[in-house]
Design an enzyme around this catalytic site. Sequence first.
Site, PDB file in Angstrom:
ATOM      1  N   GLY A   1       0.732  -1.259   0.038  1.00  0.00           N
ATOM      2  CA  GLY A   1       0.067  -0.075  -0.066  1.00  0.00           C
ATOM      3  C   GLY A   1       0.910   1.318   0.022  1.00  0.00           C
ATOM      4  O   GLY A   1       1.764   1.443   0.845  1.00  0.00           O
TER       5      GLY A   1
ATOM      6  N   GLY B   1      -0.329   4.540   0.274  1.00  0.00           N
ATOM      7  CA  GLY B   1      -1.071   5.850   0.852  1.00  0.00           C
ATOM      8  C   GLY B   1      -0.006   6.406   1.845  1.00  0.00           C
ATOM      9  O   GLY B   1       1.160   5.985   2.049  1.00  0.00           O
ATOM     10  N   PHE B   2      -0.732   7.182   2.785  1.00  0.00           N
ATOM     11  CA  PHE B   2       0.204   7.637   3.728  1.00  0.00           C
ATOM     12  C   PHE B   2       0.933   6.787   4.648  1.00  0.00           C
ATOM     13  O   PHE B   2       2.071   7.053   4.778  1.00  0.00           O
ATOM     14  CB  PHE B   2      -0.821   8.728   4.522  1.00  0.00           C
ATOM     15  CG  PHE B   2      -1.060   9.939   3.785  1.00  0.00           C
ATOM     16  CD1 PHE B   2      -0.094  11.001   3.998  1.00  0.00           C
ATOM     17  CD2 PHE B   2      -2.143  10.132   3.244  1.00  0.00           C
ATOM     18  CE1 PHE B   2      -0.393  12.152   3.167  1.00  0.00           C
ATOM     19  CE2 PHE B   2      -2.535  11.263   2.558  1.00  0.00           C
ATOM     20  CZ  PHE B   2      -1.645  12.426   2.710  1.00  0.00           C
ATOM     21  N   GLY B   3       0.167   5.951   5.138  1.00  0.00           N
ATOM     22  CA  GLY B   3       0.831   4.937   5.856  1.00  0.00           C
ATOM     23  C   GLY B   3       1.985   4.278   5.409  1.00  0.00           C
ATOM     24  O   GLY B   3       3.334   4.179   5.787  1.00  0.00           O
TER      25      GLY B   3
ATOM     26  N   VAL C   1      -1.666  -7.284  -3.960  1.00  0.00           N
ATOM     27  CA  VAL C   1      -1.256  -8.662  -2.983  1.00  0.00           C
ATOM     28  C   VAL C   1      -2.704  -9.344  -2.767  1.00  0.00           C
ATOM     29  O   VAL C   1      -3.557  -8.597  -2.486  1.00  0.00           O
ATOM     30  CB  VAL C   1      -0.608  -8.037  -1.753  1.00  0.00           C
ATOM     31  CG1 VAL C   1      -0.647  -9.360  -0.793  1.00  0.00           C
ATOM     32  CG2 VAL C   1       0.743  -7.669  -1.997  1.00  0.00           C
TER      33      VAL C   1
ATOM     34  N   GLU D   1     -17.515  19.226   3.100  1.00  0.00           N
ATOM     35  CA  GLU D   1     -16.845  20.014   2.045  1.00  0.00           C
ATOM     36  C   GLU D   1     -17.528  19.735   0.766  1.00  0.00           C
ATOM     37  O   GLU D   1     -17.401  20.848   0.045  1.00  0.00           O
ATOM     38  CB  GLU D   1     -15.295  19.441   2.250  1.00  0.00           C
ATOM     39  CG  GLU D   1     -14.583  19.721   3.428  1.00  0.00           C
ATOM     40  CD  GLU D   1     -13.339  19.132   3.455  1.00  0.00           C
ATOM     41  OE1 GLU D   1     -12.541  19.662   4.263  1.00  0.00           O
ATOM     42  OE2 GLU D   1     -12.921  18.237   3.067  1.00  0.00           O
TER      43      GLU D   1
ATOM     44  N   ASP E   1      -5.948   3.230   7.681  1.00  0.00           N
ATOM     45  CA  ASP E   1      -7.419   3.011   7.938  1.00  0.00           C
ATOM     46  C   ASP E   1      -7.463   1.456   8.115  1.00  0.00           C
ATOM     47  O   ASP E   1      -8.871   1.239   8.603  1.00  0.00           O
ATOM     48  CB  ASP E   1      -8.035   3.505   6.648  1.00  0.00           C
ATOM     49  CG  ASP E   1      -8.257   4.863   6.527  1.00  0.00           C
ATOM     50  OD1 ASP E   1      -7.422   5.831   7.366  1.00  0.00           O
ATOM     51  OD2 ASP E   1      -8.518   5.449   5.541  1.00  0.00           O
TER      52      ASP E   1
ATOM     53  N   ALA F   1      -5.384  11.204   7.553  1.00  0.00           N
ATOM     54  CA  ALA F   1      -4.025  11.107   6.874  1.00  0.00           C
ATOM     55  C   ALA F   1      -2.991  11.283   8.112  1.00  0.00           C
ATOM     56  O   ALA F   1      -1.831  10.546   8.005  1.00  0.00           O
ATOM     57  CB  ALA F   1      -3.865  12.220   6.129  1.00  0.00           C
TER      58      ALA F   1
END
Length: 445
Positions: free
Chosen positions: A17, A19-21, A85, A176, A313, A329
Amino acid sequence: MVNSLDNNPPHQVVIVGGGFGGLYAAKTLAKAAVNVTLIDKRNFHLFQPLLYQVATGALSPADISSPLRSVLSKSKNTKVLLGEVNNIDPEAQKVIVGDEAIAYDTLIVATGAKHSYFGKDNWEEFAPGLKTVEDAIEMRSRIFSAFEAAEKETDAEKRRAWLTFVIVGGGPTGVELAGAIAELANQTLKEDFRNIDTSEAKILLLEGLDRILPPFAPELSQEAEASLTRLGVVVQTKTLVTNIENDTVTLKQGDEVKEIASKTVLWAAGVKASAMGKVLAEHTGAQCDRAGRIIVEPDLSIKGHPNIFVVGDLANFSHQNGKPLPGVAPVAKQEGEYVATLVQQRLAGKSLPPFAYVDHGSLAMIGHNSAVVDLGFIKLKGFVAWLFWLVIHIYFLIEFNNKLVVMIQWAWNYFTRNRGARLITGQESLTEFVISADNKQPVNV
């Protein structure tokens, strides 16, 4: 790749992954004496907090996306693989990507979350969510197609349905989206059409709890609702959606049931763990919560598998205050950095105290010159909060060119009130999108 000075091969860290992590774990390991393999089914990192601006035409997808290979090009110990994966073998310490098995010594899983329709998955066809670039493009097409279809519609009732936008979920994304659509209708598009007055558009924001922005302080929730009301958004709290079909949203408010005719329903209510949560649970015996997230140990590892970590997440970390950390995030970023540091400390024969999230606050944009910011020790609203929101989001964008482009685009939009990425694209053209209410066949508009 890392060169070993003895006969022992370098420690292999596999990150699933980008993403941010996952990305911040890889960046933290950039100079460590390990080999890193980052695997993602996309070749780019996506800044999800600004997806709503893609969905409403303020930004383009490339403005908030960064190629993973570019971001990690200077990390010579890191290899990026494009793939998904689909399985894991904890005993052999391998992840399966297609037909290939990739060995690991440490595994970091950061595959995030997807939409949850609370068991009503058939609603996804009628109410798209907002987690991917494709979601944002689909949502953008539906929003702008609705105005185009209303321009052509001669039946007053059907026109009202085209100009009614229902957003389900009063968290930051829903707030938003609602504010951005209201600004589209009342400002950006007001002079663009001849047969309709776009300011007559009805934007409904629905929230099941007693206030929008539940994680924020009550006074900021009230400020956000007041700001949305000034923009023309109708906020309805204590409202549950019980059905979505045939261009109709069925609501329950207490004992009262209502039906609202709307051609454009947008989902911002629930999330559930990615499919990797189920895979990990099956092969490691890990426990999952109701949303499918993996319940992790204080060091973010899986119980019984100290070399497998889950961040972002996909992780349910409840060791700090008894509640899972929010899926935002900063949480993913801090978790990724922590695990990467822990790996290095373990290799050096040292340890780290349990993970502790430092909450720097929550933010939500309402509209032009309007936002709410909850930093704990101080609460901001209005223009100052709006400026703070802009600075923080620019800061978190990964690459300099993204920061520059977004700043220029925002400056242009601020002075012109224009949204230049108002494109109707994607799998469905406007002809395919507009469906006759009578026979459900495509109508060529």
